[in-house]
Each structure stands twice: as structure tokens, then as C-alpha cells.
Write an enzyme that holds these catalytic residues in place. Sequence first.
Site, PDB file in Angstrom:
ATOM      1  N   ASP A 294      10.344 -13.099  -6.605  1.00 59.25           N
ATOM      2  CA  ASP A 294       9.124 -12.294  -6.474  1.00 59.25           C
ATOM      3  C   ASP A 294       8.012 -13.073  -5.772  1.00 59.25           C
ATOM      4  OD1 ASP A 294       8.483  -9.574  -6.959  1.00 59.25           O
ATOM      5  OD2 ASP A 294       6.886 -10.220  -8.294  1.00 59.25           O
TER       6      ASP A 294
ATOM      7  N   GLU B 288      -2.547 -14.024  -7.729  1.00 61.68           N
ATOM      8  CA  GLU B 288      -1.158 -13.877  -8.121  1.00 61.68           C
ATOM      9  C   GLU B 288      -0.308 -15.029  -7.578  1.00 61.68           C
ATOM     10  OE1 GLU B 288      -0.289  -9.652  -8.196  1.00 61.68           O
ATOM     11  OE2 GLU B 288       1.659 -10.159  -7.337  1.00 61.68           O
TER      12      GLU B 288
ATOM     13  N   GLU C  45       2.744  -1.196  -5.876  1.00 62.15           N
ATOM     14  CA  GLU C  45       1.908  -1.667  -6.987  1.00 62.15           C
ATOM     15  C   GLU C  45       2.173  -0.846  -8.258  1.00 62.15           C
ATOM     16  OE1 GLU C  45       0.885  -4.474  -6.392  1.00 62.15           O
ATOM     17  OE2 GLU C  45      -1.060  -4.599  -5.393  1.00 62.15           O
TER      18      GLU C  45
ATOM     19  N   GLU D 161      12.975  -1.194  -5.047  1.00 61.81           N
ATOM     20  CA  GLU D 161      12.556  -1.755  -6.346  1.00 61.81           C
ATOM     21  C   GLU D 161      13.754  -1.839  -7.300  1.00 61.81           C
ATOM     22  OE1 GLU D 161       9.750  -3.181  -7.358  1.00 61.81           O
ATOM     23  OE2 GLU D 161       8.583  -2.805  -5.551  1.00 61.81           O
TER      24      GLU D 161
HETATM   25  C1  LIG Z   1       9.324  -6.495  -5.924  1.00 64.79           C
HETATM   26  C2  LIG Z   1       7.888  -6.293  -6.250  1.00 64.79           C
HETATM   27  N1  LIG Z   1       7.389  -5.057  -6.258  1.00 64.79           N
HETATM   28  C3  LIG Z   1       6.102  -4.835  -6.556  1.00 64.79           C
HETATM   29  C4  LIG Z   1       5.256  -5.876  -6.844  1.00 64.79           C
HETATM   30  C5  LIG Z   1       3.828  -5.568  -7.212  1.00 64.79           C
HETATM   31  O1  LIG Z   1       2.915  -6.281  -6.600  1.00 64.79           O
HETATM   32  C6  LIG Z   1       5.800  -7.179  -6.821  1.00 64.79           C
HETATM   33  N2  LIG Z   1       5.049  -8.266  -7.120  1.00 64.79           N
HETATM   34  N3  LIG Z   1       7.116  -7.342  -6.531  1.00 64.79           N
END
Ligand SMILES: Cc1ncc(CO)c(N)n1
Length: 239
Positions: A55, A97, A149, A228
Site C-alpha cells: 500500500d 500518510e 478513498e 480494490e
Molecule cells: C489500494 C488502496 N486503495 C485505497 C486507498 C485509500 O487511500 C489506499 N491507501 N490503498
Amino acid sequence: MEGKAKEEAGKGGVIDTWLRKHRLIYIGATRHPFILAIRDGTVNYSSFKKWLGQDYIFVREFVAFAASVLIKAWKESDDSEGDTEVILGGMAGLHDEIAWFKKEASKWGVELSETVPQKANQLYCRFLESLMSPEVDYTVAITVFWAIEAVYQESFAHCLEPDTNTPPELQEVCQRWGNDGFGQYCHSLKKIANRLLEKASDDLIVGKAGDDVLKKAEVELIRVLEHEVEFWNMSRGTA
Ligand SMILES: Cc1ncc(CO)c(N)n1
């Protein structure tokens, strides 16, 4: 506003109409077994660490995508609606983040510099890159931005509901996307997307070029949800 758009606004907007229509894939993305495992405390920590490293790579790509959406907002809206502020606020959040990912990675012993993007991540990043082109309409881009998001917001907020067994050491992770402020930010993005989608729908009625934009936004929204699901699958080691 009139006709179809007005009807849809009355029911909560174009986005809610689409989410009802594509409910199964939306549930697939926001109630994935990976999230349910966090929520019931059975999550496998090697999966979690894998997700963390992957991520981080995704978020770096997402920053570039956010910048492209910001430029579209600046170009295409007169900004009486304050779109750029909302997006800029989101980018400030992404800045935090990235720092958070670095801190979290060192806490969990994940070496970010040695993390290589896996297939599902590469495909998702390539998809984002295709949407950074100036040819992609602002309406399409902001719909995608909202969806990306919103999936995290919905997923992680689910882990913070009462009577869940989310492990204490993962509460902070869930808070990152599950907190009320992030929820409000997603709501602001959704309002912008709905406004533009309804405008595209109105343009359709008066015979302008709205049709393509509406269709493309819906298609790309579904693609986000599919990516996702694949991303969660990859984290669990099932992809
Ligand atoms: C895969 C993914 N989708 C959405 C977000 C949301 O910011 C993230 N950090 N990572």
C-alpha cells in the site's frame, strides 16, 4: 436540474444509484475477507505486513494521481465551489500518510526500500496512470478519486464498529481511514462527483456530450472496485 438528474438527486445522487446497481462488487471491495479478518481479530500478520508494504507503493502512485485531479479541478471548474481546497486537503492527508507508512513499516519490520510491487498493485498503478492523462475528463477522475478513498473509509470504519474484535495494535491503522474526519472528506468528494455527474446528465438531456462522460465514469468506478478486490486478494496471498 431536471429529468433524470433531478430524479437521481432526489434519491441521493448518481453515485448512490450506481452503488445500488453494482452492489455486489461494492460489498466485495468494502467487506473483503481481509478486512473481516482484521475485524474479527483473526488476521494473519504476514498478510498485514504484505498489505502495508504494497500500500505504501500504491499511495506514492496515488499522490501523482491526486495531483492530476487537482490540475483538472483548477482547469475545469471556476472553483466557486471550492473543489481545489477539498483535493488539496486530501493531498495534505496523503503527505501525512506517507510519513505514517514509514513509521508503521519500521514498527512492523517491513523494509520499504526492498518492497517490490506485486502484479495486482502494478495493474492498479497502471490503471491510475492511464487516468492521469489530460484527455480524461475531470468528472471521471473525481469519481475515481472518490471511489478509491471511499473503499478504504468504508472498509476500515467497519473494523471500528462496536462489538468488533479488531486487535489493539491494528486500531490505529483502522483509525487512519475510519475516522470521522476522513469520512467527512469522502463525503465532500462524493458531493463534488455527484455535482459533476448530474451536470453531465443534464448535458445529455440537452444533447451535449455528456453521455460518454457518464458511461466512462460508471465503467471506471467499477474498475476501481475490481482493483480494490484484487489488491485485498494480493495482500491475503490469494492472488
Ligand atoms: C489500494 C488502496 N486503495 C485505497 C486507498 C485509500 O487511500 C489506499 N491507501 N490503498
